[in-house]
Write a protein that holds these residues in place. Structure first.
Motif, PDB file in Angstrom:
ATOM      1  N   LEU A 106       0.828  -1.209   0.000  1.00 59.52           N
ATOM      2  CA  LEU A 106       0.000   0.000   0.000  1.00 59.52           C
ATOM      3  C   LEU A 106       0.866   1.265   0.000  1.00 59.52           C
ATOM      4  O   LEU A 106       0.548   2.241  -0.684  1.00 59.52           O
ATOM      5  N   LEU A 107       1.950   1.251   0.737  1.00 55.06           N
ATOM      6  CA  LEU A 107       2.833   2.425   0.784  1.00 55.06           C
ATOM      7  C   LEU A 107       3.477   2.685  -0.571  1.00 55.06           C
ATOM      8  O   LEU A 107       3.578   3.837  -1.009  1.00 55.06           O
ATOM      9  N   ARG A 108       3.902   1.635  -1.249  1.00 52.38           N
ATOM     10  CA  ARG A 108       4.480   1.833  -2.582  1.00 52.38           C
ATOM     11  C   ARG A 108       3.435   2.377  -3.547  1.00 52.38           C
ATOM     12  O   ARG A 108       3.737   3.226  -4.400  1.00 52.38           O
ATOM     13  N   GLY A 109       2.200   1.893  -3.418  1.00 49.33           N
ATOM     14  CA  GLY A 109       1.126   2.420  -4.258  1.00 49.33           C
ATOM     15  C   GLY A 109       0.856   3.890  -3.988  1.00 49.33           C
ATOM     16  O   GLY A 109       0.593   4.666  -4.909  1.00 49.33           O
ATOM     17  N   LEU A 110       0.939   4.288  -2.729  1.00 46.97           N
ATOM     18  CA  LEU A 110       0.758   5.697  -2.379  1.00 46.97           C
ATOM     19  C   LEU A 110       1.905   6.557  -2.911  1.00 46.97           C
ATOM     20  O   LEU A 110       1.692   7.648  -3.439  1.00 46.97           O
ATOM     21  N   ASP A 111       3.129   6.070  -2.770  1.00 49.47           N
ATOM     22  CA  ASP A 111       4.297   6.862  -3.148  1.00 49.47           C
ATOM     23  C   ASP A 111       4.312   7.190  -4.641  1.00 49.47           C
ATOM     24  O   ASP A 111       4.708   8.288  -5.039  1.00 49.47           O
ATOM     25  N   CYS A 112       3.901   6.252  -5.478  1.00 51.73           N
ATOM     26  CA  CYS A 112       3.979   6.488  -6.918  1.00 51.73           C
ATOM     27  C   CYS A 112       2.750   7.188  -7.467  1.00 51.73           C
ATOM     28  O   CYS A 112       2.772   7.674  -8.606  1.00 51.73           O
ATOM     29  N   GLY A 113       1.655   7.246  -6.714  1.00 51.35           N
ATOM     30  CA  GLY A 113       0.445   7.902  -7.183  1.00 51.35           C
ATOM     31  C   GLY A 113      -0.617   6.938  -7.676  1.00 51.35           C
ATOM     32  O   GLY A 113      -1.652   7.369  -8.185  1.00 51.35           O
TER      33      GLY A 113
END
Length: 432
Positions: free
Chosen positions: A391-398
Motif C-alpha cells: 500500500l505504501l508503494r502504491g501511495l508513493d507512486c500515485g
C-alpha cells in the motif's frame, strides 16, 4: 475463571544470561548486516540521459513527449486499455492517473550518464559536461523542477577509465557543493562492478570527498550496477554480490541489473537479450537474496525495444514493455530502467494497474489483521509487513490516494509505516 495454573521452571536465571552473552556478537552482527528496509520511497524507475543530452527542460520534455505519444497512439482510456489488455474497471482510473502523473511528475529518478550512454570524450569536454550537470541539477532542486531522485552514472573503476570516472565524480560533487550543497535526492551509480575491492575503493573515494568538505561520514551512498557474470558468481563459487554489499560499509542503496552488458557477458545472442531471459532471472534472484534484509533495493533492467514509428509498432513495443514491467513487479522488483520517453506511459500503466487491482484485497486483509478480526486467511506480522509495504508503494507512486486507503483500512500513513517496519522479533512471533 478456571483454575489458576501452577507455573514451574527448572533452569536457573544464569542459563539465560549465559546464552544471551554468548549470542551478543550474533545479535550485533544481525543488526549491522541486516538493518531492514530503510522505509524511504523507492522510485518505480530510473531514466538515464547521456550527459551531453541532459538539459534544464529534460524532465518536462520527457513528460511532454510521453503525453504526445498517448495523444497520437492511445488518445483515450478505451484505446489504451485495448492495447494493454486492461480490464474495464481499471481502464479509466489507470489512464487518468497516467496522464496526471506525466503532467505532474513524469520522471521519478534521473541519472545523467557519463558511461555507455556518453562514451569516451576529450577530458575538457567531459569536465565541462559534469560541471554543467551539477549546475542544472542544483538549479532544478532550487526551483522545484527536479525529479525526486537525481544524480550521475560515472565511468567504472576498471583501470582504463578509472581516473576519468573519479575526476567526473569529483567535478560533479564539487559543483553541487559550490551551488549550495548536496540535495537530499542525490543518487550515484557505479557501473560494471566485478570485484568487491572495487566497491571498497569507491567507499574510500567517497570518504575522501566527505572529509574534504566536512560532510557527515556516510552522507554519500551509491548504487551498484550488476553487469558482469563475475559480480554474481566468484571463482570460488561464492556470491560476489553479497560481498559487494558488505564492502559498501552501509553506503549501498541499490543493486541495478544491467540487461545488455550482463547478457553479452554470458554470450546471449543480441536477439535474446532481455530482462525475462533465464540468465537474467538467475542473476536477479541471486541479487534479491543477497540484498534481502540489508536495506539495499534491487532494480530490474530495461528493454531496448523503443515505442517509435507507426501506431502498430508503438503498440507492440508498449505491450512488450508493459508485460515485462508487470512480470518484474510480481517478482518483487519494484524498480526498473526506462530508455525512452515512450516507455513512461506503459511504466506507469503497469505500476498503477498492479497496485490498483490488488488494492481492495490488500486493504481488507490489513484491516482485519489490525483489528484482529480474522477472515479466510490467517495473516502473521510478516504478511502485514508485506501488505502495508504494498500500500505504501502504491501511495508513493500515485497509484493510490491516502483517502481511499484510509477508508478501506481505517489506518493512517503512520500506521502503515509501523506495520511495514516491525521490530525484528515481531516477525518471528505469530499473530495473536
Amino acid at each position: 475463571m478456571g483454575q489458576q495454573e501452577k507455573v514451574a521452571t527448572s533452569l536457573a536465571g544464569a542459563v539465560s544470561e549465559e546464552i544471551s552473552a554468548s549470542l551478543a556478537p550474533v545479535d550485533a552482527e544481525l543488526e549491522r548486516r541486516y538493518p531492514g528496509d530503510p522505509g524511504t520511497r523507492q522510485p518505480v524507475h530510473t531514466v538515464y540521459v547521456p550527459g551531453d543530452a541532459f538539459a534544464a527542460d529534460t524532465i518536462r520534455s520527457w513528460g511532454d513527449q510521453a503525453l504526445a505519444a498517448l495523444d497520437e497512439h492511445a488518445p483515450d482510456a478505451a484505446s489504451f486499455a485495448a492495447v494493454l489488455g486492461l480490464s474495464d474497471d481499471l481502464a479509466e482510473p489507470v489512464y487518468s492517473r497516467v496522464r496526471a502523473k506525466l503532467e505532474r511528475e513524469p520522471i521519478e529518478d534521473l541519472r545523467v550518464d557519463f558511461e555507455d550512454g556518453y562514451g569516451p570524450r576529450p577530458d575538457a569536454e567531459e569536465d565541462a559536461t559534469a560541471a554543467r550537470a551539477a549546475r542544472l541539477i542544483a538549479e532544478a532542486y532550487k526551483n522545484g523542477t527536479a525529479a525526486p531522485y537525481m544524480g550521475i552514472r560515472m565511468k567504472c573503476m576498471e583501470a582504463a577509465v578509472r581516473d576519468r570516472g573519479i575526476r567526473t565524480l569529483d567535478v560533479f560533487l564539487t559543483g553541487l557543493m559550490e551551488s549550495g550543497g548536496l540535495p537530499e535526492g542525490l543518487v550515484l551509480t557505479l557501473p560494471k562492478v566485478t570485484y568487491a575491492e572495487q566497491v571498497t575503493a569507491f567507499v574510500r573515494l567517497l570518504e575522501a570527498f566527505e572529509k574534504a568538505h566536512g560532510l557527515e561520514a556516510g552522507r554519500l551512498g551509491f548504487e551498484i550496477q550488476i553487469e558482469t557474470s563475475q559480480s554474481i558468481l566468484a571463482t570460488d563459487g561464492t556470491a560476489t554480490v553479497a560481498r559487494m554489499i558488505q564492502a559498501a560499509e552501509g553506503r549501498a542503496t541499490g543493486l541495478h541489473y544491467g540487461t545488455f552488458d550482463y547478457s553479452a557477458c554470458l554470450g546471449v545472442s543480441a536477439a535474446y537479450q532481455a530482462s525475462d531471459h533465464p540468465a537474467a532471472d538467475h542473476a536477479k534472484a541471486i541479487m534479491q537474496v543477497a540484498a534481502a534484509g540489508t536495506g539495499v533495493r534491487v532494480s530490474d533492467g530495461s528493454t531496448n525495444v523503443l515505442p517509435v514509428g507507426p501506431t502498430a509498432k508503438v503498440h507492440d513495443a508498449w505491450r512488450l514493455h508493459y508485460g515485462l514491467t508487470r512480470r518484474a513487479l510480481a517478482r518483487a522488483y519494484y524498480q526498473g530502467w526506462d530508455m525512452h520517453p515512450g516507455h513512461i506511459p506503459t511504466r506507469y500503466a503497469a505500476v498503477f494497474a498492479f497496485y490498483r487491482e490488488g488494492f481492495e484485497q490488500a486493504a481488507g486483509r490489513l484491516a482485519r489483521y489490525a483489528n484482529r478480526a480474522g477472515g479466510d486467511v490467517m495473516d502473521e506480522p510478516a504478511t502485514a509487513k508485506a501488505l502495508s509495504g504494498y500500500l505504501l508503494r502504491g501511495l508513493d507512486c500515485g497509484a493510490l490516494d491516502i483517502a481511499e486507503v484510509a477508508r478501506l483500512t481505517g489506518l493512517t500513513r503512520a500506521d502503515l509505516e509501523g506495520f511495514a517496519a516491525p521490530r525484528r522479533g515481531d516477525l518471528t512471533a505469530s499473530a495473536k
